[in-house]
Motif scaffolding. Structure first.
Motif, PDB file in Angstrom:
ATOM      1  N   MET A 264       0.835  -1.210   0.000  1.00  0.00           N
ATOM      2  CA  MET A 264       0.000   0.000   0.000  1.00  0.00           C
ATOM      3  C   MET A 264       0.871   1.262   0.000  1.00  0.00           C
ATOM      4  O   MET A 264       0.638   2.196  -0.755  1.00  0.00           O
ATOM      5  CB  MET A 264      -0.905  -0.027   1.235  1.00  0.00           C
ATOM      6  N   LYS A 265       1.946   1.223   0.855  1.00  0.00           N
ATOM      7  CA  LYS A 265       2.844   2.373   0.922  1.00  0.00           C
ATOM      8  C   LYS A 265       3.557   2.534  -0.411  1.00  0.00           C
ATOM      9  O   LYS A 265       3.763   3.640  -0.886  1.00  0.00           O
ATOM     10  CB  LYS A 265       3.862   2.173   2.047  1.00  0.00           C
ATOM     11  N   PHE A 266       3.937   1.382  -0.980  1.00  0.00           N
ATOM     12  CA  PHE A 266       4.624   1.401  -2.270  1.00  0.00           C
ATOM     13  C   PHE A 266       3.714   2.040  -3.315  1.00  0.00           C
ATOM     14  O   PHE A 266       4.118   2.943  -4.043  1.00  0.00           O
ATOM     15  CB  PHE A 266       4.995  -0.036  -2.684  1.00  0.00           C
ATOM     16  N   ILE A 267       2.453   1.598  -3.327  1.00  0.00           N
ATOM     17  CA  ILE A 267       1.507   2.097  -4.336  1.00  0.00           C
ATOM     18  C   ILE A 267       1.303   3.602  -4.173  1.00  0.00           C
ATOM     19  O   ILE A 267       1.378   4.363  -5.139  1.00  0.00           O
ATOM     20  CB  ILE A 267       0.161   1.332  -4.256  1.00  0.00           C
ATOM     21  N   SER A 268       1.063   4.041  -2.922  1.00  0.00           N
ATOM     22  CA  SER A 268       0.792   5.474  -2.734  1.00  0.00           C
ATOM     23  C   SER A 268       2.025   6.314  -3.057  1.00  0.00           C
ATOM     24  O   SER A 268       1.919   7.381  -3.660  1.00  0.00           O
ATOM     25  CB  SER A 268       0.292   5.747  -1.314  1.00  0.00           C
ATOM     26  N   THR A 269       3.212   5.809  -2.702  1.00  0.00           N
ATOM     27  CA  THR A 269       4.434   6.568  -2.993  1.00  0.00           C
ATOM     28  C   THR A 269       4.647   6.669  -4.497  1.00  0.00           C
ATOM     29  O   THR A 269       4.973   7.739  -5.023  1.00  0.00           O
ATOM     30  CB  THR A 269       5.660   5.877  -2.336  1.00  0.00           C
ATOM     31  N   ILE A 270       4.445   5.539  -5.187  1.00  0.00           N
ATOM     32  CA  ILE A 270       4.659   5.531  -6.640  1.00  0.00           C
ATOM     33  C   ILE A 270       3.611   6.419  -7.322  1.00  0.00           C
ATOM     34  O   ILE A 270       3.918   7.148  -8.273  1.00  0.00           O
ATOM     35  CB  ILE A 270       4.595   4.076  -7.181  1.00  0.00           C
ATOM     36  N   ALA A 271       2.371   6.369  -6.818  1.00  0.00           N
ATOM     37  CA  ALA A 271       1.307   7.202  -7.401  1.00  0.00           C
ATOM     38  C   ALA A 271       1.660   8.682  -7.252  1.00  0.00           C
ATOM     39  O   ALA A 271       1.481   9.483  -8.180  1.00  0.00           O
ATOM     40  CB  ALA A 271      -0.021   6.896  -6.728  1.00  0.00           C
ATOM     41  N   LEU A 272       2.196   9.016  -6.098  1.00  0.00           N
ATOM     42  CA  LEU A 272       2.603  10.408  -5.830  1.00  0.00           C
ATOM     43  C   LEU A 272       3.710  10.833  -6.801  1.00  0.00           C
ATOM     44  O   LEU A 272       3.650  11.907  -7.415  1.00  0.00           O
ATOM     45  CB  LEU A 272       3.103  10.516  -4.385  1.00  0.00           C
ATOM     46  N   GLN A 273       4.696   9.957  -6.962  1.00  0.00           N
ATOM     47  CA  GLN A 273       5.819  10.244  -7.862  1.00  0.00           C
ATOM     48  C   GLN A 273       5.318  10.431  -9.298  1.00  0.00           C
ATOM     49  O   GLN A 273       5.721  11.359  -9.988  1.00  0.00           O
ATOM     50  CB  GLN A 273       6.815   9.073  -7.854  1.00  0.00           C
ATOM     51  N   THR A 274       4.418   9.515  -9.714  1.00  0.00           N
ATOM     52  CA  THR A 274       3.912   9.558 -11.086  1.00  0.00           C
ATOM     53  C   THR A 274       3.146  10.853 -11.322  1.00  0.00           C
ATOM     54  O   THR A 274       3.331  11.512 -12.355  1.00  0.00           O
ATOM     55  CB  THR A 274       2.987   8.354 -11.354  1.00  0.00           C
ATOM     56  N   SER A 275       2.304  11.231 -10.356  1.00  0.00           N
ATOM     57  CA  SER A 275       1.514  12.445 -10.571  1.00  0.00           C
ATOM     58  C   SER A 275       2.429  13.674 -10.615  1.00  0.00           C
ATOM     59  O   SER A 275       2.215  14.582 -11.403  1.00  0.00           O
ATOM     60  CB  SER A 275       0.427  12.586  -9.509  1.00  0.00           C
ATOM     61  N   ARG A 276       3.492  13.663  -9.818  1.00  0.00           N
ATOM     62  CA  ARG A 276       4.462  14.768  -9.865  1.00  0.00           C
ATOM     63  C   ARG A 276       5.119  14.834 -11.246  1.00  0.00           C
ATOM     64  O   ARG A 276       5.237  15.911 -11.841  1.00  0.00           O
ATOM     65  CB  ARG A 276       5.558  14.548  -8.824  1.00  0.00           C
ATOM     66  N   ASN A 277       5.531  13.670 -11.738  1.00  0.00           N
ATOM     67  CA  ASN A 277       6.182  13.627 -13.064  1.00  0.00           C
ATOM     68  C   ASN A 277       5.252  14.161 -14.138  1.00  0.00           C
ATOM     69  O   ASN A 277       5.658  14.946 -14.998  1.00  0.00           O
ATOM     70  CB  ASN A 277       6.552  12.189 -13.444  1.00  0.00           C
TER      71      ASN A 277
ATOM     72  N   GLN B 120       2.718  16.137 -13.848  1.00  0.00           N
ATOM     73  CA  GLN B 120       2.503  17.590 -13.715  1.00  0.00           C
ATOM     74  C   GLN B 120       3.657  18.381 -14.329  1.00  0.00           C
ATOM     75  O   GLN B 120       3.465  19.418 -14.936  1.00  0.00           O
ATOM     76  CB  GLN B 120       2.403  17.961 -12.235  1.00  0.00           C
ATOM     77  N   LYS B 121       4.863  17.833 -14.167  1.00  0.00           N
ATOM     78  CA  LYS B 121       6.037  18.562 -14.644  1.00  0.00           C
ATOM     79  C   LYS B 121       6.204  18.453 -16.156  1.00  0.00           C
ATOM     80  O   LYS B 121       6.745  19.351 -16.783  1.00  0.00           O
ATOM     81  CB  LYS B 121       7.300  18.016 -13.958  1.00  0.00           C
ATOM     82  N   THR B 122       5.790  17.318 -16.727  1.00  0.00           N
ATOM     83  CA  THR B 122       6.091  17.088 -18.148  1.00  0.00           C
ATOM     84  C   THR B 122       4.823  16.987 -18.995  1.00  0.00           C
ATOM     85  O   THR B 122       4.856  16.373 -20.053  1.00  0.00           O
ATOM     86  CB  THR B 122       6.919  15.795 -18.313  1.00  0.00           C
ATOM     87  N   TRP B 123       3.719  17.582 -18.538  1.00  0.00           N
ATOM     88  CA  TRP B 123       2.453  17.344 -19.230  1.00  0.00           C
ATOM     89  C   TRP B 123       2.430  17.807 -20.699  1.00  0.00           C
ATOM     90  O   TRP B 123       1.802  17.138 -21.535  1.00  0.00           O
ATOM     91  CB  TRP B 123       1.249  17.883 -18.432  1.00  0.00           C
ATOM     92  N   PRO B 124       3.113  18.915 -21.080  1.00  0.00           N
ATOM     93  CA  PRO B 124       3.027  19.276 -22.508  1.00  0.00           C
ATOM     94  C   PRO B 124       3.602  18.185 -23.423  1.00  0.00           C
ATOM     95  O   PRO B 124       2.989  17.826 -24.419  1.00  0.00           O
ATOM     96  CB  PRO B 124       3.840  20.567 -22.594  1.00  0.00           C
ATOM     97  N   THR B 125       4.760  17.647 -23.039  1.00  0.00           N
ATOM     98  CA  THR B 125       5.362  16.576 -23.849  1.00  0.00           C
ATOM     99  C   THR B 125       4.483  15.333 -23.808  1.00  0.00           C
ATOM    100  O   THR B 125       4.271  14.666 -24.830  1.00  0.00           O
ATOM    101  CB  THR B 125       6.756  16.192 -23.292  1.00  0.00           C
ATOM    102  N   GLN B 126       3.976  15.039 -22.621  1.00  0.00           N
ATOM    103  CA  GLN B 126       3.126  13.849 -22.474  1.00  0.00           C
ATOM    104  C   GLN B 126       1.888  13.976 -23.353  1.00  0.00           C
ATOM    105  O   GLN B 126       1.460  13.008 -23.982  1.00  0.00           O
ATOM    106  CB  GLN B 126       2.682  13.685 -21.007  1.00  0.00           C
TER     107      GLN B 126
END
Lengths: 239, 295
Positions: free
Chosen positions: B1-14, B16-22
């Motif tokens: 669960m901690k792994f999932i929430s941490t990874i989800a947080l990281q992914t959403s940060r990424n 947010q930072k790279t959304w135009p390219t994405q």
């Protein structure tokens, strides 16, 4: 006389030599044993090898000769998948801070705990606790790139201790701090040490260990000075 | 669960930072899926139509003379020996004349001065469905033309050949657009992730120093690849569905769409396209991570 029981060493360095290309000898044939729970100071002039020694201990650099063992792991033979585990056991406060300028103070500190998969609530409360201890609570949401060097240094220290590691390595942790803030930082390190963490501080600032009963090792041209010389050298610097 | 929430947080940060390219990558993947699935849809519908037309396939052998019963039995034997058939129907000169008269309808009077025996007798053969390639039909037709008394064999050869070549052309287009999909999905996602990795090199370096595991660093990038594949293919298929509905609305009535039963992809085909896109995008992401992270 009561003798303090000596813990099992957390760091064992045996005749380690580090040479940077082409022929800059950073460390030469040094040996060191640090029992778990000790607080130790490394001193010496710039270029004496303090930072290199810390880098050897946290596995960023590898010795050209000799053995470096941390938490029972020989860093020359450690498996790639064990390195993250080892680094989570070590909190390193770098001389150049290594902060992310475009992230907030809280995010920078959180990183150390996030990689160890702590839950978000625990991370938040730990970050607040550390910022309060270092008088940085008002900078919680400030971008790290907009802080003064002294503030950045404290954030780097907070990140190093955030994960409650078994070993803290601090490279010139008080270089940009005034005496009042230096005291706060040293109190934080001492608190960590009291709770069982081994702390190694590389510093020029002999004020921070002058009145304390800690082991102090001086490096000179990549070698440890004999303890007696070092004591003399230290006392010579005393007012 | 901690792994999932941490990874989800990281992914959403990424993200947010790279959304135009994405976003640009998402559009490219969608467009590739749209192009590929458009041709694939036409191709599958043509194949279905071909199968339906195959049901109506009939080979007609025109004969010199009307075969007597014994001869008819011999011809049936020879035909069946070469290839099993659904049905063999003999048509006499008179039957052929009557059929023509019915087909002429009101214009039947054109036959008034003609002899009822002017049409040749024939054998109509309805082959089994297993006889489904043009080469097989051609071989069967060649064999039938060697039967005793056969003058000519007809089976709508020209039409079938054209249909066959058209289907082949479509197959090539489907393969080419499939390659386009593979290249765009894999390379575009790989390059986007590579850009993100390069842009975040300092951060990744710090994460490694702090003790981040390979999974911690890699998983958010793989999730980005997964999301690109999922949303890219879904958008592409959704656009195709609207195009399909538009074609259906605009082209209803007499015409080719009446002949062709134009249908959209079945749910299993949709799942396969989406899964393939996701796999390709994750593959692109993974290859980037392997090349650039060296962890």
């Amino acid at each position: 006389m009561e003798t303090k029981p000596v813990n099992k060493p957390i760091i064992e360095i045996v005749r380690a030599t580090k040479i940077y290309s082409p022929d800059v000898v950073a460390l030469e044939d040094i040996s060191l044993s640090v029992p778990a729970g000790e607080m130790l100071f490394l001193t010496g002039m710039s270029g004496a090898g303090k930072t290199t020694l810390l880098k050897l201990i946290c596995g960023i650099e590898h010795p050209d000769k000799g053995l470096v063992e941390v938490a029972g792991k020989d860093l020359n033979r450690i498996k790639a998948k064990e390195i993250p585990w080892l680094r989570q056991q070590i909190g390193m406060a770098y001389q150049d801070f290594k902060l992310l300028a475009d992230r907030t103070v809280a995010q920078n500190i959180s990183m150390a705990m996030e990689v160890a998969y702590h839950n978000i609530r625990a991370i938040k409360s730990r970050v607040i606790e550390l910022l309060q201890k270092l008088r940085l609570e008002h900078k919680h949401d400030a971008l790290a790139g907009r802080l003064s060097r002294g503030e950045q240094q404290r954030v780097a220290i907070a990140r190093a201790v955030a994960n409650s590691p078994r070993l803290i390595l601090a490279d010139e942790p008080t270089g940009n701090l005034d005496s009042k803030t230096t005291k706060l930082v040293m109190e934080l390190f001492e608190d960590c040490n009291i709770s069982g963490t081994t702390v190694i501080i590389a510093t020029h600032d002999n004020d921070i260990y002058r009145d304390a009963d800690y082991r102090v090792l001086e490096l000179h041209s990549g070698r440890f000075l004999p303890q007696a010389d070092m004591t003399t050298s230290t006392s010579n610097n005393m007012p | 669960m901690k792994f999932i929430s941490t990874i989800a947080l990281q992914t959403s940060r990424n993200l947010q930072k790279t959304w135009p390219t994405q976003f640009m990558t998402l559009l490219t993947v969608s467009l590739s899926v749209l192009i590929f699935s458009f041709f694939f849809l036409i191709y599958t519908n043509m194949i279905n139509t071909g199968e339906k037309l195959g049901d109506d396939l009939r080979l007609t052998i025109y004969l010199e003379e009307e075969p007597v019963l014994e001869m008819q039995a011999q011809l049936v034997r020879k035909i069946i020996n070469f290839s099993p058939v659904e049905e063999i129907r003999f048509t006499s000169r008179n039957d052929a004349f009557k059929r023509l008269a019915i087909q002429l309808g009101d214009n039947v009077d054109v036959l008034d001065d003609l002899d009822a025996s002017f049409l040749p007798p024939s054998i109509e053969i309805y082959p089994k469905k297993s006889l489904n390639t043009l080469a097989q039909i051609q071989r069967f037709s060649e064999y039938l033309s060697t039967l005793p008394g056969a003058i000519k064999v007809q089976y709508g050869q020209e039409w079938i050949e054209r249909f066959n070549y058209f289907t082949k052309l479509l197959r090539i287009i489907v393969v080419l657009s499939g390659i386009l999909l593979i290249m765009t999905a894999t390379f575009m996602v790989a390059y986007t992730i590579r850009l993100a990795v390069v842009a975040r090199q300092a951060e990744l370096e710090i994460l490694r120093l702090l003790g981040a595991t390979n999974n911690y660093i890699r998983t958010p990038f793989l999730i980005e690849g997964f999301l690109q594949g999922l949303f890219g293919s879904s958008l592409g298929l959704l656009a195709l569905f609207f195009l399909y509905r538009w074609i259906q609305l605009r082209f209803t009535g007499p015409g080719i769409l009446q002949l062709v039963d134009f249908t959209f992809f079945s749910p299993p085909i949709i799942s396969i396209i989406v899964t393939a896109s996701i796999t390709l995008c994750i593959g692109g992401s993974f290859s980037s991570m392997r090349k650039f992270m060296r962890i």
